[in-house]
Structures are given as structure tokens and as C-alpha cells.
Design an enzyme around this catalytic site. Structure first.
Site, PDB file in Angstrom:
ATOM      1  N   ARG A  99       0.838  -1.442  -0.007  1.00 38.86           N
ATOM      2  CA  ARG A  99      -0.094  -0.724   0.010  1.00 38.86           C
ATOM      3  C   ARG A  99       0.842   1.454   0.194  1.00 38.86           C
ATOM      4  NH1 ARG A  99      -5.531   1.310   3.553  1.00 38.86           N
ATOM      5  NH2 ARG A  99      -5.849   0.401   1.723  1.00 38.86           N
ATOM      6  N   HIS A 126      -7.449   0.580  -6.524  1.00 43.30           N
ATOM      7  CA  HIS A 126      -8.078  -0.614  -5.342  1.00 43.30           C
ATOM      8  C   HIS A 126      -7.505  -1.711  -5.664  1.00 43.30           C
ATOM      9  CE1 HIS A 126      -7.547  -1.056  -1.440  1.00 43.30           C
ATOM     10  NE2 HIS A 126      -8.192  -1.034  -0.563  1.00 43.30           N
ATOM     11  N   GLN A 129     -10.195  -3.901  -3.352  1.00 43.97           N
ATOM     12  CA  GLN A 129     -11.184  -3.914  -2.859  1.00 43.97           C
ATOM     13  C   GLN A 129     -12.168  -4.132  -3.591  1.00 43.97           C
ATOM     14  OE1 GLN A 129     -12.718  -2.095   0.229  1.00 43.97           O
ATOM     15  NE2 GLN A 129     -14.278  -2.663  -0.397  1.00 43.97           N
ATOM     16  N   ASP A 205     -17.130   6.472  -1.483  1.00 43.72           N
ATOM     17  CA  ASP A 205     -15.647   6.542  -0.908  1.00 43.72           C
ATOM     18  C   ASP A 205     -15.637   8.010  -0.235  1.00 43.72           C
ATOM     19  OD1 ASP A 205     -13.475   5.576  -0.217  1.00 43.72           O
ATOM     20  OD2 ASP A 205     -12.483   5.482  -2.140  1.00 43.72           O
ATOM     21  N   CYS A 247     -16.321   1.558   0.379  1.00 40.23           N
ATOM     22  CA  CYS A 247     -15.615   0.565   0.403  1.00 40.23           C
ATOM     23  C   CYS A 247     -14.566   0.721   2.560  1.00 40.23           C
ATOM     24  CB  CYS A 247     -14.425   0.669   0.242  1.00 40.23           C
ATOM     25  SG  CYS A 247     -14.158   2.834  -0.387  1.00 40.23           S
ATOM     26  N   ARG A 275     -13.626  -8.647   1.735  1.00 38.68           N
ATOM     27  CA  ARG A 275     -12.164  -8.735   1.455  1.00 38.68           C
ATOM     28  C   ARG A 275     -11.021  -9.982   2.130  1.00 38.68           C
ATOM     29  NH1 ARG A 275     -10.080  -3.502   1.276  1.00 38.68           N
ATOM     30  NH2 ARG A 275      -8.170  -4.388   1.173  1.00 38.68           N
TER      31      ARG A 275
HETATM   32  N1  NVA Z   1     -10.098   6.783  -1.665  1.00 38.96           N
HETATM   33  C1  NVA Z   1      -9.751   6.134  -0.092  1.00 38.96           C
HETATM   34  C2  NVA Z   1      -9.810   4.317  -0.402  1.00 38.96           C
HETATM   35  C3  NVA Z   1      -9.203   4.126   1.175  1.00 38.96           C
HETATM   36  C4  NVA Z   1      -9.993   3.212   1.505  1.00 38.96           C
HETATM   37  C5  NVA Z   1      -7.785   6.856  -0.101  1.00 38.96           C
HETATM   38  O1  NVA Z   1      -7.125   6.412  -1.244  1.00 38.96           O
HETATM   39  O2  NVA Z   1      -8.245   7.007   1.037  1.00 38.96           O
HETATM   40  N1   CP Z   2     -11.105   0.024   2.042  1.00 38.47           N
HETATM   41  C1   CP Z   2     -10.378   0.011   2.579  1.00 38.47           C
HETATM   42  O1   CP Z   2      -9.117  -0.713   2.118  1.00 38.47           O
HETATM   43  O2   CP Z   2      -9.969   0.085   3.873  1.00 38.47           O
HETATM   44  P1   CP Z   2      -8.535   0.104   5.126  1.00 38.47           P
HETATM   45  O3   CP Z   2      -7.955   1.585   4.632  1.00 38.47           O
HETATM   46  O4   CP Z   2      -9.172   0.160   6.335  1.00 38.47           O
HETATM   47  O5   CP Z   2      -7.702  -0.999   4.528  1.00 38.47           O
END
Ligand code: NVA
Ligand code: CP
Length: 289
Positions: A99, A126, A129, A205, A247, A275
């Protein structure tokens, strides 16, 4: 060697096979030991709740050892490159999930071909997800065929992955964003009510993604008309079985109302559970490369 960087690596057959396996693993969580005696590294350069917990639990269920790595605890935090890190990881673990911010970082890592790499969220994508989301849609409607998904909100990584992987899955995906926060190269419907007409699922989101904090105020102002509330669900019309998806993490009162988040028309908490099942199936696919 297989990698899952964007999800666009998957053919429709791959995607449907992963979803079939995910459904089977959900029914029999301990039926696969594909990671017996092996470890999977999980590098988090941004916070996470769901991704971390679902991968840790899922890898354990597959007989493997999840190794969560935070840059602050590693030489990565002192300037060692992700590339060199991967070369070392490749000598010890079966795969690595990352990540991070830039997609280019992940692409560079995969280009080394030292070990299978999977995306646990980047600025652009992502995919893990979306695998869970597709499983959730299949459960809710019996099949993905002919479904329309409307994404309403910020034109971010989730929107991008839903458009790309939704197309592979055969869904009709429409996106409704304010013009200034639209996805590059994707047609956007400015009016959310128009976008959701006839939709089976309405997805949103957070308005401020990790890394977008500098523009938080402008996003919150522009996105106010894009909140998912009961009225927007009603505006989907059609057969009356529209569901809300998110998500998570949610910000009730911003992109979604409490009434929708905890109401009877959402499958949001199923998405969070799925997930684990979807990612276990993805790991089987990744390791079969
Ligand atoms: N769009 C959000 C998704 C979090 C799971 C982010 O990138 O922070
Ligand atoms: N939806 C998702 O990826 O959540 P986290 O940021 O908690 O991993």
C-alpha cells in the site's frame, strides 16, 4: 510470474474464476492450504484497518504467515529502495502486497520480477477492494449479468478501479463526480440523480482520500451534492432493490448518511467481510503463476 497491480491484468475468465473460488472459500474457510509453510509480506506506507486485518486473517487461514511491515520499522524508512527491499523479500516470502502512494513504485517493484506483487491500494487503484465488491454484488443479485453500478463522489482510486474492473466483469458502470474532481479519461455525469437512474447499486467512497488532505476543503465543498442518502437511493427507481456500497472507512454526514450506512438497503458490512474471502482467492490465482 503473476502480479496484481491494477486488476486490469485479469481476463474475464480469471475474474469469474476468482469470484467462484472466493464464494467456495467463504463456505469452507479452511479448505485451502496454498500458503502452508510460507510467508507473505504486507508493506503499509499508509494507514489501514480492513486491508491489514483481512489479509492477516486470510493468509493465516491459508496456512501461511502474514508479515506486516511498516516503513518506519524497516530500512525503507531510512532510504533503502523498495526495489532492493523486494530483492531481499524475494529470498524469503511467497509474495508481497504493497500500500503506497505512486503506482509507479509498485510497477517498478513488479518489473524486478523477484516475487509476485499485489496492490493493497495506490493513488490510482484498489483492485483487492473491487474483488470484494464484485463478490458482494454477486451475492446480492445472484449474478453480475446486466447489473448497473453508479459510483457517486470523488473521482479517486476506487472510482478508477470500479470502472476498469467493472468493465472486465461485464457490469455497466457510470460515474458521477463534480467536474473538477472527475476521473481522467472517463465520462462523468455531473448530476447524481441522472447517474443513478436504473442502478442496482450506488457506490461511494470518502471525499478526501489519503494523500489528498491539501485539497480537503475544496473537495468537501464541491462534493456536498454527491452525498448518498435515502432520497438518492429512491431516485434509482427500477425494481426497488437498489443497494448502497462503500469501501469504508465512512464519514457519516459527509459522503453517506447514517441512515444509509446502517440501514436495510446497504451491503457495506458484507463488503468488508468479503475482503478476506476475495483476497484468499486472489492469492491462489497469484501463486498459480
Ligand atoms: N479512496 C480512499 C480509499 C480508502 C480505502 C483512499 O485512497 O484513501
Ligand atoms: N477499504 C479499505 O481498504 O480500508 P482500509 O483503508 O481500512 O484498509
Amino acid at each position: 510470474m503473476r502480479h496484481l497491480l491494477t486488476g486490469l491484468e485479469l481476463t474475464p475468465d480469471d475474474l469469474h474464476a476468482i469470484l467462484d473460488r472466493a464464494a467456495a472459500l467463504k463456505l469452507a474457510p479452511l479448505s485451502s492450504r496454498v500458503l502452508e509453510g510460507r510467508s507473505v509480506a504486507l508493506i503499509f506506507q499508509k494507514p489501514s484497518t480492513r486491508t491489514r486485518v483481512s489479509f492477516e486473517a486470510g493468509i493465516a487461514e491459508l496456512g501461511g504467515h502474514p508479515m506486516v511491515l511498516r516503513p518506519g520499522d524497516m530500512q525503507l524508512g531510512r532510504g533503502e529502495s523498495l526495489r532492493d527491499t523486494a530483492r531481499v523479500l524475494g529470498r524469503h516470502v511467497a509474495a508481497v502486497g504493497v500500500r503506497t502512494h505512486a503506482d509507479a513504485e509498485l510497477e517498478g517493484l513488479a518489473a524486478e520480477d523477484q516475487l509476485p506483487v499485489f496492490n493493497m491500494l495506490t493513488q490510482g487503484h484498489h483492485p483487492c477492494q473491487v474483488l470484494a465488491d464484485l463478490l458482494t454484488l454477486r451475492e446480492a443479485f445472484g449474478s453480475l449479468e446486466g447489473l448497473k453500478l453508479a459510483y457517486v463522489g470523488d473521482g479517486n482510486n476506487m472510482a478508477n478501479s470500479l470502472v476498469g474492473m467493472g468493465a472486465i466483469a461485464g457490469l455497466e458502470v457510470v460515474v458521477s463526480t463534480p467536474p473538477e474532481f472527475a476521473l481522467d479519461g472517463v465520462a462523468s455525469i455531473t448530476d447524481p440523480r441522472e447517474a443513478v437512474a436504473g442502478a442496482n447499486a450506488i457506490y461511494t467512497d470518502v471525499w478526501v482520500s489519503m494523500g489528498d488532505e491539501d485539497t480537503a476543503d475544496a473537495r468537501r465543498a464541491a462534493l456536498r451534492p454527491y452525498r448518498i442518502d435515502d432520497e438518492l437511493l429512491d431516485a434509482a427507481g427500477g425494481r426497488g432493490d437498489v443497494i448502497a456500497l462503500h469501501c469504508l472507512p465512512a464519514h457519516p454526514g459527509e459522503e453517506i448518511t447514517e441512515s444509509v450506512l446502517y440501514g436495510h438497503r446497504q451491503h457495506i458490512w458484507d463488503q468488508a467481510e468479503n475482503r478476506r474471502h476475495a483476497q484468499k482467492a486472489m492469492l491462489e490465482w497469484l501463486l498459480a503463476g
